[in-house]
Write an enzyme that holds these catalytic residues in place. Structure first.
Site, PDB file in Angstrom:
ATOM      1  N   THR A 135       0.815  -1.209   0.000  1.00 36.19           N
ATOM      2  CA  THR A 135       0.000   0.000   0.000  1.00 36.19           C
ATOM      3  C   THR A 135       0.852   1.265   0.000  1.00 36.19           C
ATOM      4  OG1 THR A 135      -1.489   1.280   1.434  1.00 36.19           O
ATOM      5  CG2 THR A 135      -0.071  -0.291   2.534  1.00 36.19           C
ATOM      6  N   ASP A 136       0.270   2.350  -0.488  1.00 33.02           N
ATOM      7  CA  ASP A 136       0.976   3.640  -0.446  1.00 33.02           C
ATOM      8  C   ASP A 136       1.104   4.163   0.982  1.00 33.02           C
ATOM      9  OD1 ASP A 136      -1.691   4.332  -0.015  1.00 33.02           O
ATOM     10  OD2 ASP A 136      -1.810   5.776  -1.669  1.00 33.02           O
ATOM     11  N   GLU A 137       0.355   3.572   1.908  1.00 33.47           N
ATOM     12  CA  GLU A 137       0.389   4.078   3.283  1.00 33.47           C
ATOM     13  C   GLU A 137       1.733   3.862   3.963  1.00 33.47           C
ATOM     14  OE1 GLU A 137      -2.905   3.148   5.763  1.00 33.47           O
ATOM     15  OE2 GLU A 137      -4.334   3.241   4.114  1.00 33.47           O
ATOM     16  N   TYR A 172      -1.660  -0.612  11.193  1.00 33.43           N
ATOM     17  CA  TYR A 172      -1.819  -1.304   9.906  1.00 33.43           C
ATOM     18  C   TYR A 172      -0.646  -1.008   8.969  1.00 33.43           C
ATOM     19  CZ  TYR A 172      -3.181  -1.724   5.005  1.00 33.43           C
ATOM     20  OH  TYR A 172      -3.174  -1.990   3.649  1.00 33.43           O
ATOM     21  N   LYS A 232       2.422  -3.367   7.263  1.00 33.01           N
ATOM     22  CA  LYS A 232       2.635  -3.509   5.810  1.00 33.01           C
ATOM     23  C   LYS A 232       4.067  -3.086   5.464  1.00 33.01           C
ATOM     24  CE  LYS A 232       0.107  -4.574   3.024  1.00 33.01           C
ATOM     25  NZ  LYS A 232      -0.312  -5.918   2.503  1.00 33.01           N
TER      26      LYS A 232
HETATM   27  P1  NAD Z   1      -9.681  -7.344   2.613  1.00 29.95           P
HETATM   28  O1  NAD Z   1      -9.643  -7.105   4.090  1.00 29.95           O
HETATM   29  O2  NAD Z   1     -10.924  -7.058   1.862  1.00 29.95           O
HETATM   30  O3  NAD Z   1      -9.303  -8.880   2.317  1.00 29.95           O
HETATM   31  C1  NAD Z   1      -8.303  -9.553   2.993  1.00 29.95           C
HETATM   32  C2  NAD Z   1      -8.444 -11.046   2.695  1.00 29.95           C
HETATM   33  O4  NAD Z   1      -7.357 -11.737   3.336  1.00 29.95           O
HETATM   34  C3  NAD Z   1      -9.727 -11.673   3.237  1.00 29.95           C
HETATM   35  O5  NAD Z   1     -10.299 -12.535   2.283  1.00 29.95           O
HETATM   36  C4  NAD Z   1      -9.276 -12.441   4.463  1.00 29.95           C
HETATM   37  O6  NAD Z   1     -10.094 -13.573   4.754  1.00 29.95           O
HETATM   38  C5  NAD Z   1      -7.870 -12.865   4.047  1.00 29.95           C
HETATM   39  N1  NAD Z   1      -6.989 -13.124   5.191  1.00 29.95           N
HETATM   40  C6  NAD Z   1      -6.808 -12.319   6.275  1.00 29.95           C
HETATM   41  N2  NAD Z   1      -5.930 -12.907   7.129  1.00 29.95           N
HETATM   42  C7  NAD Z   1      -5.552 -14.087   6.543  1.00 29.95           C
HETATM   43  C8  NAD Z   1      -4.659 -15.111   6.930  1.00 29.95           C
HETATM   44  N3  NAD Z   1      -3.979 -15.049   8.085  1.00 29.95           N
HETATM   45  N4  NAD Z   1      -4.498 -16.173   6.100  1.00 29.95           N
HETATM   46  C9  NAD Z   1      -5.186 -16.243   4.931  1.00 29.95           C
HETATM   47  N5  NAD Z   1      -6.053 -15.293   4.526  1.00 29.95           N
HETATM   48  C10 NAD Z   1      -6.228 -14.228   5.329  1.00 29.95           C
HETATM   49  O7  NAD Z   1      -8.437  -6.537   2.037  1.00 29.95           O
HETATM   50  P2  NAD Z   1      -8.306  -5.737   0.668  1.00 29.95           P
HETATM   51  O8  NAD Z   1      -8.795  -4.363   0.853  1.00 29.95           O
HETATM   52  O9  NAD Z   1      -8.821  -6.570  -0.422  1.00 29.95           O
HETATM   53  O10 NAD Z   1      -6.704  -5.644   0.555  1.00 29.95           O
HETATM   54  C11 NAD Z   1      -5.970  -6.701  -0.063  1.00 29.95           C
HETATM   55  C12 NAD Z   1      -4.498  -6.347  -0.064  1.00 29.95           C
HETATM   56  O11 NAD Z   1      -4.283  -5.154  -0.792  1.00 29.95           O
HETATM   57  C13 NAD Z   1      -3.900  -6.115   1.317  1.00 29.95           C
HETATM   58  O12 NAD Z   1      -2.614  -6.656   1.350  1.00 29.95           O
HETATM   59  C14 NAD Z   1      -3.857  -4.602   1.446  1.00 29.95           C
HETATM   60  O13 NAD Z   1      -2.830  -4.196   2.313  1.00 29.95           O
HETATM   61  C15 NAD Z   1      -3.570  -4.221   0.011  1.00 29.95           C
HETATM   62  N6  NAD Z   1      -4.019  -2.870  -0.397  1.00 29.95           N
HETATM   63  C16 NAD Z   1      -5.313  -2.487  -0.184  1.00 29.95           C
HETATM   64  C17 NAD Z   1      -5.754  -1.250  -0.651  1.00 29.95           C
HETATM   65  C18 NAD Z   1      -7.200  -0.811  -0.474  1.00 29.95           C
HETATM   66  O14 NAD Z   1      -7.553   0.279  -0.894  1.00 29.95           O
HETATM   67  N7  NAD Z   1      -8.094  -1.595   0.111  1.00 29.95           N
HETATM   68  C19 NAD Z   1      -4.858  -0.394  -1.284  1.00 29.95           C
HETATM   69  C20 NAD Z   1      -3.532  -0.818  -1.473  1.00 29.95           C
HETATM   70  C21 NAD Z   1      -3.132  -2.059  -1.027  1.00 29.95           C
HETATM   71  O1  TDX Z   2     -16.732   6.228   8.075  1.00 33.20           O
HETATM   72  C1  TDX Z   2     -15.663   6.679   7.633  1.00 33.20           C
HETATM   73  N1  TDX Z   2     -15.511   8.026   7.506  1.00 33.20           N
HETATM   74  C2  TDX Z   2     -14.371   8.609   7.024  1.00 33.20           C
HETATM   75  O2  TDX Z   2     -14.290   9.844   6.938  1.00 33.20           O
HETATM   76  C3  TDX Z   2     -14.570   5.814   7.227  1.00 33.20           C
HETATM   77  C4  TDX Z   2     -14.704   4.318   7.343  1.00 33.20           C
HETATM   78  C5  TDX Z   2     -13.435   6.415   6.729  1.00 33.20           C
HETATM   79  N2  TDX Z   2     -13.323   7.768   6.639  1.00 33.20           N
HETATM   80  C6  TDX Z   2     -12.101   8.366   6.054  1.00 33.20           C
HETATM   81  C7  TDX Z   2     -10.787   7.840   6.589  1.00 33.20           C
HETATM   82  C8  TDX Z   2      -9.879   7.954   5.377  1.00 33.20           C
HETATM   83  O3  TDX Z   2      -9.343   9.259   5.283  1.00 33.20           O
HETATM   84  O4  TDX Z   2     -12.116   8.003   4.662  1.00 33.20           O
HETATM   85  C9  TDX Z   2     -10.806   7.736   4.179  1.00 33.20           C
HETATM   86  C10 TDX Z   2     -10.755   6.310   3.626  1.00 33.20           C
HETATM   87  O5  TDX Z   2     -10.879   5.424   4.725  1.00 33.20           O
HETATM   88  P1  TDX Z   2     -10.740   3.836   4.561  1.00 33.20           P
HETATM   89  O6  TDX Z   2     -11.740   3.341   3.584  1.00 33.20           O
HETATM   90  O7  TDX Z   2     -10.738   3.246   5.937  1.00 33.20           O
HETATM   91  O8  TDX Z   2      -9.325   3.701   3.837  1.00 33.20           O
HETATM   92  P2  TDX Z   2      -7.820   4.132   4.260  1.00 33.20           P
HETATM   93  O9  TDX Z   2      -7.659   4.248   5.725  1.00 33.20           O
HETATM   94  O10 TDX Z   2      -7.440   5.303   3.403  1.00 33.20           O
HETATM   95  O11 TDX Z   2      -7.012   2.805   3.794  1.00 33.20           O
HETATM   96  C11 TDX Z   2      -7.355   2.140   2.560  1.00 33.20           C
HETATM   97  O12 TDX Z   2      -6.437   2.455   1.537  1.00 33.20           O
HETATM   98  C12 TDX Z   2      -5.129   1.971   1.668  1.00 33.20           C
HETATM   99  C13 TDX Z   2      -7.396   0.625   2.754  1.00 33.20           C
HETATM  100  O13 TDX Z   2      -8.318   0.313   3.793  1.00 33.20           O
HETATM  101  C14 TDX Z   2      -6.030   0.091   3.080  1.00 33.20           C
HETATM  102  O14 TDX Z   2      -6.067  -1.332   3.169  1.00 33.20           O
HETATM  103  C15 TDX Z   2      -5.090   0.483   1.974  1.00 33.20           C
HETATM  104  O15 TDX Z   2      -3.784   0.100   2.297  1.00 33.20           O
END
Ligand code: NAD
Ligand code: TDX
Length: 339
Positions: free
Chosen positions: A128-130, A155, A159
């Site tokens: 992630t960019d975080e 988190y 990562k």
């Molecule tokens: P998510 O929480 O929707 O899904 C995570 C999945 O991993 C689930 O299916 C869960 O059951 C599985 N999991 C969790 N712990 C596990 C374990 N110990 N063993 C096997 N499976 C396990 O997450 P997401 O938003 O789809 O993110 C997926 C990946 O992308 C992550 O690595 C996250 O850091 C990265 N990422 C997410 C975002 C975003 O915007 N959501 C952005 C950049 C990177």
């Molecule tokens: O109810 C809300 N109100 C609100 O203002 C929630 C749930 C979030 N927020 C804000 C927090 C953040 O600034 O919105 C923004 C986005 O929040 P999230 O959806 O929780 O995402 P973020 O914390 O930015 O992280 C996401 O992007 C990077 C993913 O969850 C991570 O897994 C990924 O690495």
């Protein structure tokens, strides 16, 4: 551009989560020659329905933990590549209880790269960019592959730790790995704890959306389909040992995104509540994807955010059966946090 690495058997960890399942569906559609073994623990965030209906001879689900070295060993031994999505992914949860984040994100990655090292298997690490921390709203800079790591939350620190393990394994053991750091994803199958699905489903339920703090925090949005095509490009054509940033020039403030959701759903733009801010809340993320575009010729396709958002709103309206079971428990967690 032709693929230079042509995997036939890939293990996708976390393939029942949001981004992992979108990737699995993307591979099943775009690369029918590839067999996918999904390894997923099915935590609260994993749902087998996310990959239901895909051809059974090409997509197989193994329910298990990435920290289970014996299980991981057996799966990796028979694979050409591992694409690692599994993680504890939600910042707010990591603040309430960081323990599962350290275990899954750090120990889980360690378990996978050890197996890949043992069997000489290609490894792609989804991050992630975080890990780069945050930028000021008025900073002209964006994150690049050279930006120093400065994670803020439990988190993002786990990562970052997992990225560091991969980098060390590349250098010390010659692990054949690549890393991608992507910006915020949106699209179908995202858990209702995340910002966009939470607000859409609140509005469907007649509950006012909740904006943290002043709402001026900026996230750089990319459609999950574009993330999938970028990961495939890096897996098949990326240079071993390299990091690629994935982004689609989608910077928007949370307040702007929320107003767009409200408009799209026929609500007044001010029909939301401001709630307690997230502790340590990162101000702004922004990705410079030049390296990925120049080196691998990757281009995002779904760059019209209003259209993508409207399609996402429609998906949640049409798929209440999918999200309803998770909604009450998610909101109960938020209520306990005053959010
Ligand atoms: P998510 O929480 O929707 O899904 C995570 C999945 O991993 C689930 O299916 C869960 O059951 C599985 N999991 C969790 N712990 C596990 C374990 N110990 N063993 C096997 N499976 C396990 O997450 P997401 O938003 O789809 O993110 C997926 C990946 O992308 C992550 O690595 C996250 O850091 C990265 N990422 C997410 C975002 C975003 O915007 N959501 C952005 C950049 C990177
Ligand atoms: O109810 C809300 N109100 C609100 O203002 C929630 C749930 C979030 N927020 C804000 C927090 C953040 O600034 O919105 C923004 C986005 O929040 P999230 O959806 O929780 O995402 P973020 O914390 O930015 O992280 C996401 O992007 C990077 C993913 O969850 C991570 O897994 C990924 O690495």
């Amino acid at each position: 551009m032709a693929d230079t690495f042509e995997p036939r058997n890939i293990v996708v960890t976390g393939g029942c989560g949001f981004i992992g399942s979108n990737f699995v569906r993307w591979v099943a559609r775009e690369h029918p020659e590839v067999h996918v073994t999904v390894l997923d623990k099915l935590t609260y965030a994993g749902n087998p329905a996310n990959i239901a209906g895909l051809p059974a001879d090409r997509v197989e689900l193994v329910v298990g933990d990435i920290c289970d070295a014996g299980l991981v060993d057996g799966l990796v031994a028979g694979a050409d590549a591992v694409v690692h999505y599994a993680a504890e992914s939600h910042n707010d949860n990591s603040i309430a209880d960081p323990a599962p984040f350290v275990r899954t994100n750090v120990e889980g990655t360690f378990t996978l790269i050890e197996a890949c090292r043992r069997y000489g298997v290609r490894y792609h690490h989804v991050s992630t960019d975080e890990v780069y921390g945050d930028l000021a709203l008025d900073d002209p800079a964006r994150f690049t592959e050279e930006t120093p790591y400065r994670p803020s939350s439990p988190y993002s620190s786990t990562k970052a730790a997992s990225d560091m393990l991969v980098r060390a394994w590349v250098r010390t053991y010659g692990l054949a790995a690549t890393i991608s750091n992507c910006s915020n994803n949106y699209g179908p199958y995202q858990h209702v704890e995340k910002f966009i699905p939470r607000q859409i489903t609140n509005i469907i339920d007649g509950v006012r959306p909740r904006l943290y703090g002043d709402g001026l925090n900026v996230r750089d949005w990319i459609h999950t389909e574009d993330h999938s095509s970028a990961v495939w490009a890096i897996l098949t054509r990326g240079r071993i040992g390299e990091t690629y940033l994935i982004g689609a020039d989608g910077e928007r403030s949370n307040a702007d995104v929320l107003r767009a959701i409200l408009r799209c759903m026929g609500q007044p733009e001010d029909a939301f509540d401001r709630v307690r801010d997230r502790p340590g809340h990162d101000r702004r993320y922004a990705i410079d994807p030049t390296k990925l575009r120049r080196e691998l010729g990757w281009e995002p396709k779904l760059t019209d955010f209003s259209r993508g958002l409207a399609a996402t709103v429609a998906w949640y309206c049409e798929n209440e059966d999918w999200w309803r079971p998770a909604k009450e428990a998610t909101e109960a967690r938020y209520r306990a946090q005053g959010q």
